[in-house]
Design an enzyme around this catalytic site. Sequence first.
Site, PDB file in Angstrom:
ATOM      1  N   CYS A 133       0.918  -1.383   0.063  1.00  0.00           N
ATOM      2  CA  CYS A 133       0.051   0.188  -0.085  1.00  0.00           C
ATOM      3  C   CYS A 133       1.084   1.297  -0.019  1.00  0.00           C
ATOM      4  O   CYS A 133       0.505   2.247  -0.574  1.00  0.00           O
ATOM      5  CB  CYS A 133      -1.028   0.118   1.187  1.00  0.00           C
ATOM      6  SG  CYS A 133       0.062  -0.008   2.779  1.00  0.00           S
ATOM      7  N   SER A 164      -6.658  -0.713  10.737  1.00  0.00           N
ATOM      8  CA  SER A 164      -6.430  -1.274   8.933  1.00  0.00           C
ATOM      9  C   SER A 164      -5.446  -2.132   8.835  1.00  0.00           C
ATOM     10  O   SER A 164      -5.142  -2.408   7.868  1.00  0.00           O
ATOM     11  CB  SER A 164      -6.554   0.103   8.289  1.00  0.00           C
ATOM     12  OG  SER A 164      -5.253   0.828   8.226  1.00  0.00           O
ATOM     13  N   ARG A 170       0.242  -7.168   9.546  1.00  0.00           N
ATOM     14  CA  ARG A 170       1.263  -7.374  10.543  1.00  0.00           C
ATOM     15  C   ARG A 170       2.277  -8.509  10.547  1.00  0.00           C
ATOM     16  O   ARG A 170       3.472  -8.272  11.194  1.00  0.00           O
ATOM     17  CB  ARG A 170       0.403  -7.465  11.963  1.00  0.00           C
ATOM     18  CG  ARG A 170      -0.340  -6.135  12.375  1.00  0.00           C
ATOM     19  CD  ARG A 170      -1.427  -6.490  13.486  1.00  0.00           C
ATOM     20  NE  ARG A 170      -2.145  -5.288  13.658  1.00  0.00           N
ATOM     21  CZ  ARG A 170      -2.063  -4.283  14.477  1.00  0.00           C
ATOM     22  NH1 ARG A 170      -0.947  -4.238  15.237  1.00  0.00           N
ATOM     23  NH2 ARG A 170      -2.779  -3.353  14.636  1.00  0.00           N
ATOM     24  N   ASN A 172       3.745  -9.504   7.899  1.00  0.00           N
ATOM     25  CA  ASN A 172       4.347  -9.119   6.689  1.00  0.00           C
ATOM     26  C   ASN A 172       5.141  -7.864   6.938  1.00  0.00           C
ATOM     27  O   ASN A 172       5.518  -7.334   5.671  1.00  0.00           O
ATOM     28  CB  ASN A 172       3.631  -9.253   5.393  1.00  0.00           C
ATOM     29  CG  ASN A 172       3.186 -10.794   5.187  1.00  0.00           C
ATOM     30  OD1 ASN A 172       4.176 -11.559   4.646  1.00  0.00           O
ATOM     31  ND2 ASN A 172       2.017 -11.148   5.574  1.00  0.00           N
TER      32      ASN A 172
END
Length: 313
Positions: A133, A164, A170, A172
């Site tokens: 992201c 989110s 978490r 990765n």
Amino acid sequence: MSSKKIKAAIIGSGNIGSDLMIKILRHGQHLEMAAMVGIDAASDGLARAKRLNIASTHEGVDGLLRLPDFGEIDIVFDATSAAAHLQNDAALRRRRPGIRLIDLTPAAIGPYCVPVVNLDTHLDQLNVNMVTCGGQATIPMVAAVSRLAKVHYAEIVASISSKSAGPGTRANLDEFIETTAKAIEVVGGAAKGKAIIVLNPAEPPLMMRDTVYVLSEAADPAAVEASILAMVAAVQAYVPGYRLKQALQFEVIPEQAPLHLPGIGRFSGLKTTVFLEVQGAAHYLPAYAGNLDIMTSAALATGERMAAAMRGV
């Protein structure tokens, strides 16, 4: 030109997979939602798929391979984890060597793909990686500078709401940092890239915010600003909630007073700072989860372009 849409499956029935499913159903022009795959029989994503009469299985990739219409599925989106994607890719290739995978994990089996920067060069790839992201939000800004001037160093700080960041994110975090930093170099064009992620526990939850620092050779700030604004508009074509949070900042670093940076050495040129905010479309996820929305939006844009090419459009 084929009149039939390209059938697609999603592996991962969590937040990202569920949001992507809704996006395909609402906005897919060349893609048809064919199957939702998970490992939790009680997941909301699988329940929603069943209500929408979409084929589903809670038996993972093995269940997908057993679906009657698997042979008609040409594109698979993987919204699981980096480790799971390695296994999913191998299992799918054994049955269908030519199937296309769009990877929303940091596994990076295939080339990094940021739609506005390099999708055109990867339309024929069998596996493309959507970076992260943070990468989807910030790499376009680095690329906007690097198309005008050599970028010596680029650093991004992605701040997302803790709410989110699900178990997959978490688990990765190390891969997130490594993948994003590498993609800043490979896709963004920076000689050296660095990525930082911050999980913000604030209540109410804050929207995704990103800061991008770019150190480049000397360039006209007005030209750099125009390039960045054009890139922002290009990203907004598929992520409407993507925007500059405040005015761009430029600092000219003269040769007579260079910066001394660890791992880089003496630097003189132009420092560009970009402040971004990403608001989600709230299709399935809350609006503050712009970090997840930009991933599903980028994946949809990639899948749509691939499907259009496969249909001869």
